[in-house]
Motif scaffolding. Structure first.
Motif, PDB file in Angstrom:
ATOM      1  N   THR A   1      15.040  18.622   2.509  1.00 62.74           N
ATOM      2  CA  THR A   1      14.819  18.745   0.851  1.00 62.74           C
ATOM      3  C   THR A   1      16.296  18.717   0.500  1.00 62.74           C
ATOM      4  N   ASP A   2      16.396  18.682  -1.104  1.00 59.58           N
ATOM      5  CA  ASP A   2      17.599  18.764  -1.729  1.00 59.58           C
ATOM      6  C   ASP A   2      17.602  20.122  -1.988  1.00 59.58           C
ATOM      7  N   ASP A   3      18.916  20.491  -2.540  1.00 65.23           N
ATOM      8  CA  ASP A   3      19.400  22.053  -2.909  1.00 65.23           C
ATOM      9  C   ASP A   3      18.130  22.635  -3.717  1.00 65.23           C
ATOM     10  N   GLN A   4      17.393  21.967  -4.396  1.00 64.90           N
ATOM     11  CA  GLN A   4      16.213  22.707  -5.020  1.00 64.90           C
ATOM     12  C   GLN A   4      14.990  22.714  -4.531  1.00 64.90           C
ATOM     13  N   GLY A   5      14.902  22.393  -3.209  1.00 63.55           N
ATOM     14  CA  GLY A   5      13.760  22.393  -2.374  1.00 63.55           C
ATOM     15  C   GLY A   5      12.819  21.092  -2.582  1.00 63.55           C
ATOM     16  N   ARG A   6      13.237  20.021  -3.286  1.00 66.68           N
ATOM     17  CA  ARG A   6      12.499  18.928  -3.552  1.00 66.68           C
ATOM     18  C   ARG A   6      12.677  18.075  -2.295  1.00 66.68           C
ATOM     19  N   PHE A   7      11.379  17.108  -2.134  1.00 67.37           N
ATOM     20  CA  PHE A   7      11.290  16.018  -1.214  1.00 67.37           C
ATOM     21  C   PHE A   7      10.487  15.073  -2.029  1.00 67.37           C
ATOM     22  N   VAL A   8      10.982  13.782  -1.696  1.00 67.48           N
ATOM     23  CA  VAL A   8      10.175  12.586  -1.846  1.00 67.48           C
ATOM     24  C   VAL A   8      10.242  11.756  -0.667  1.00 67.48           C
ATOM     25  N   ARG A   9       8.999  11.091  -0.106  1.00 65.82           N
ATOM     26  CA  ARG A   9       9.161  10.512   0.982  1.00 65.82           C
ATOM     27  C   ARG A   9       8.073   9.265   0.578  1.00 65.82           C
ATOM     28  N   PRO A  10       8.352   8.095   1.141  1.00 68.92           N
ATOM     29  CA  PRO A  10       7.085   7.058   1.094  1.00 68.92           C
ATOM     30  C   PRO A  10       6.296   6.962   2.131  1.00 68.92           C
ATOM     31  N   TYR A  11       5.178   6.470   2.079  1.00 66.02           N
ATOM     32  CA  TYR A  11       3.990   6.505   3.071  1.00 66.02           C
ATOM     33  C   TYR A  11       3.023   5.238   2.717  1.00 66.02           C
ATOM     34  N   ALA A  12       2.612   4.623   3.635  1.00 69.67           N
ATOM     35  CA  ALA A  12       1.667   3.259   3.379  1.00 69.67           C
ATOM     36  C   ALA A  12       0.179   3.825   4.034  1.00 69.67           C
ATOM     37  N   PHE A  13      -0.491   4.256   2.962  1.00 67.60           N
ATOM     38  CA  PHE A  13      -2.050   4.940   3.313  1.00 67.60           C
ATOM     39  C   PHE A  13      -2.902   3.555   3.463  1.00 67.60           C
ATOM     40  N   GLY A  14      -3.925   3.597   4.238  1.00 62.45           N
ATOM     41  CA  GLY A  14      -4.732   2.573   4.322  1.00 62.45           C
ATOM     42  C   GLY A  14      -6.257   3.161   3.486  1.00 62.45           C
ATOM     43  N   ALA A  15      -6.991   2.312   3.630  1.00 66.50           N
ATOM     44  CA  ALA A  15      -8.475   2.701   3.188  1.00 66.50           C
ATOM     45  C   ALA A  15      -9.173   4.061   3.895  1.00 66.50           C
ATOM     46  N   GLY A  16      -9.945   4.948   3.338  1.00 68.94           N
ATOM     47  CA  GLY A  16     -10.707   5.842   3.901  1.00 68.94           C
ATOM     48  C   GLY A  16      -9.778   7.072   3.686  1.00 68.94           C
ATOM     49  N   SER A  17     -10.450   7.981   4.523  1.00 70.86           N
ATOM     50  CA  SER A  17      -9.787   9.570   4.548  1.00 70.86           C
ATOM     51  C   SER A  17      -8.424   9.752   4.790  1.00 70.86           C
ATOM     52  N   ASN A  18      -7.635  10.277   4.242  1.00 67.03           N
ATOM     53  CA  ASN A  18      -6.198  10.219   4.560  1.00 67.03           C
ATOM     54  C   ASN A  18      -5.622  11.863   4.147  1.00 67.03           C
TER      55      ASN A  18
ATOM     56  N   ASN B   1       0.967  -1.182  -0.023  1.00 68.66           N
ATOM     57  CA  ASN B   1       0.210   0.066  -0.010  1.00 68.66           C
ATOM     58  C   ASN B   1       0.797   1.227   0.070  1.00 68.66           C
ATOM     59  N   ARG B   2       1.928   1.318  -0.522  1.00 63.57           N
ATOM     60  CA  ARG B   2       2.844   2.452  -0.423  1.00 63.57           C
ATOM     61  C   ARG B   2       2.781   3.416  -1.810  1.00 63.57           C
ATOM     62  N   THR B   3       2.661   4.585  -1.289  1.00 67.11           N
ATOM     63  CA  THR B   3       2.464   5.832  -2.136  1.00 67.11           C
ATOM     64  C   THR B   3       3.651   6.792  -1.950  1.00 67.11           C
ATOM     65  N   LEU B   4       4.183   7.583  -2.908  1.00 68.44           N
ATOM     66  CA  LEU B   4       5.235   8.350  -2.621  1.00 68.44           C
ATOM     67  C   LEU B   4       4.563   9.880  -2.570  1.00 68.44           C
ATOM     68  N   ILE B   5       5.037  10.624  -1.349  1.00 61.64           N
ATOM     69  CA  ILE B   5       4.659  11.833  -1.297  1.00 61.64           C
ATOM     70  C   ILE B   5       5.779  12.769  -1.816  1.00 61.64           C
ATOM     71  N   GLU B   6       5.451  13.512  -3.009  1.00 55.70           N
ATOM     72  CA  GLU B   6       6.347  14.328  -3.524  1.00 55.70           C
ATOM     73  C   GLU B   6       5.878  15.733  -3.868  1.00 55.70           C
ATOM     74  N   GLY B   7       6.805  16.595  -3.554  1.00 57.75           N
ATOM     75  CA  GLY B   7       6.654  17.850  -3.619  1.00 57.75           C
ATOM     76  C   GLY B   7       7.820  18.836  -3.820  1.00 57.75           C
ATOM     77  N   ARG B   8       7.776  20.127  -3.392  1.00 59.86           N
ATOM     78  CA  ARG B   8       8.829  20.931  -3.275  1.00 59.86           C
ATOM     79  C   ARG B   8       8.500  22.159  -2.440  1.00 59.86           C
ATOM     80  N   LEU B   9       9.272  22.798  -1.665  1.00 61.31           N
ATOM     81  CA  LEU B   9       9.270  23.731  -0.799  1.00 61.31           C
ATOM     82  C   LEU B   9      10.214  25.273  -1.629  1.00 61.31           C
ATOM     83  N   ALA B  10       9.501  26.372  -1.438  1.00 59.49           N
ATOM     84  CA  ALA B  10      10.072  27.365  -2.219  1.00 59.49           C
ATOM     85  C   ALA B  10       9.900  28.513  -1.086  1.00 59.49           C
ATOM     86  N   ASN B  11      11.169  29.325  -1.046  1.00 52.96           N
ATOM     87  CA  ASN B  11      11.358  30.557  -0.519  1.00 52.96           C
ATOM     88  C   ASN B  11      11.184  30.075   1.219  1.00 52.96           C
TER      89      ASN B  11
END
Length: 263
Positions: free
Chosen positions: A91-108, A60-70
């Motif tokens: 984050t890396d030098d460009q502000g990016r991050f990628v983390r794994p998470y295991a979501f279950g059914a229902g509201s997340n 049930n794994r999903t990647l949480i991906e995004g970027r921080l700025a300023n």
């Protein structure tokens, strides 16, 4: 005189607004989701800060991906709050991050919070795949040092031991995520927990630098590593209960009993 002054004030306001901390989330997206049809995360590749070998059971794994700025020079680490579980976010030098998470059914829910406590981005989605049974028992470990490697160890009532070298148990429990690139998360899940006594340990295994893993004292970032362990019962249900423990770690090799509990 008024027109140039107003123009200057407008430009200053625009610059201030442009410099405000912000976050984007490429995944997961908000709304209704049926993983397996729209989700292609059966073989995720996490890329911060180095490509790790993720030894978890990959359920049930999903990647949480995004970027921080300023984000500026905030002293405290930013946080990724997933279903109420706060995790330090780097984050890396460009502000990016990628983390794994295991979501279950229902509201997340996934929330990105700046180091000074401001919510930068929040998404809510409903996982409609009923084959993803909600976790009746979940243990989540995160820590505040991206150059340190901590490990979660769980002993179940039948004597089985889940950890990085043996992540999947025959009783249905195991590590969904075993992050090996700092600073977590590491997650243990059981959908049908056995009755009896459980033991939760955290181990300061070693450090991680540009040359790979090492056991050199002081090669990590913080003198004292602050780990946070969340113990969650009946996640994503009206009967959800949670406990959170803050555990300091100082020396490589430390193995601490965080919690002993009966289910």
């Amino acid at each position: 005189m008024r027109a140039p002054l107003l123009l200057c004030l407008t430009l200053l306001a625009s610059l201030a607004q442009a410099a405000e901390p912000s976050a984007t989330l490429e995944g997961p997206t908000a709304g209704w989701r049926y993983a397996g049809l729209l989700d292609r995360s059966e073989n995720p590749a996490v890329a911060y800060p180095t490509p790790p070998i993720d030894r978890g059971g990959q359920r049930n794994r999903t990647l949480i991906e995004g970027r921080l700025a300023n984000i500026g020079q905030v002293r405290q680490p930013h946080r990724l709050v997933v279903n109420g579980n706060p995790l330090p976010l780097y984050t890396d030098d460009q502000g990016r991050f990628v983390r794994p998470y295991a979501f279950g059914a229902g509201s997340n829910g996934v929330e990105v919070v700046s180091g000074d406590g401001k919510t930068l981005r929040r998404v809510q989605f409903y996982e409609a795949n009923t084959h993803r049974t909600p976790a009746r028992l979940r243990v989540v470990l995160g820590w505040d040092d991206p150059k340190a490697e901590l490990d979660l160890h769980i002993v179940t009532p039948d004597g089985q031991h889940a950890f990085w070298a043996d992540p999947v148990m025959s009783n249905g429990g195991g590590l969904d995520t075993d992050s090996v690139d700092g600073p977590g998360p590491e997650m243990f899940t059981m959908t049908a927990p056995l009755h009896g006594t459980y033991l939760v340990y955290v181990n300061y295994w070693g450090n991680l630098g540009a040359g790979g893993y090492n056991f050199d004292a002081g090669s990590n970032q913080n003198e004292v590593i602050t780990s946070q362990i969340s113990l969650v019962f009946n996640e994503n249900t009206v009967n959800e209960k949670r406990e959170t423990f803050i555990v300091p770690l100082r020396a490589i090799g430390e193995l601490l009993l965080v919690k002993s509990f009966n289910f």
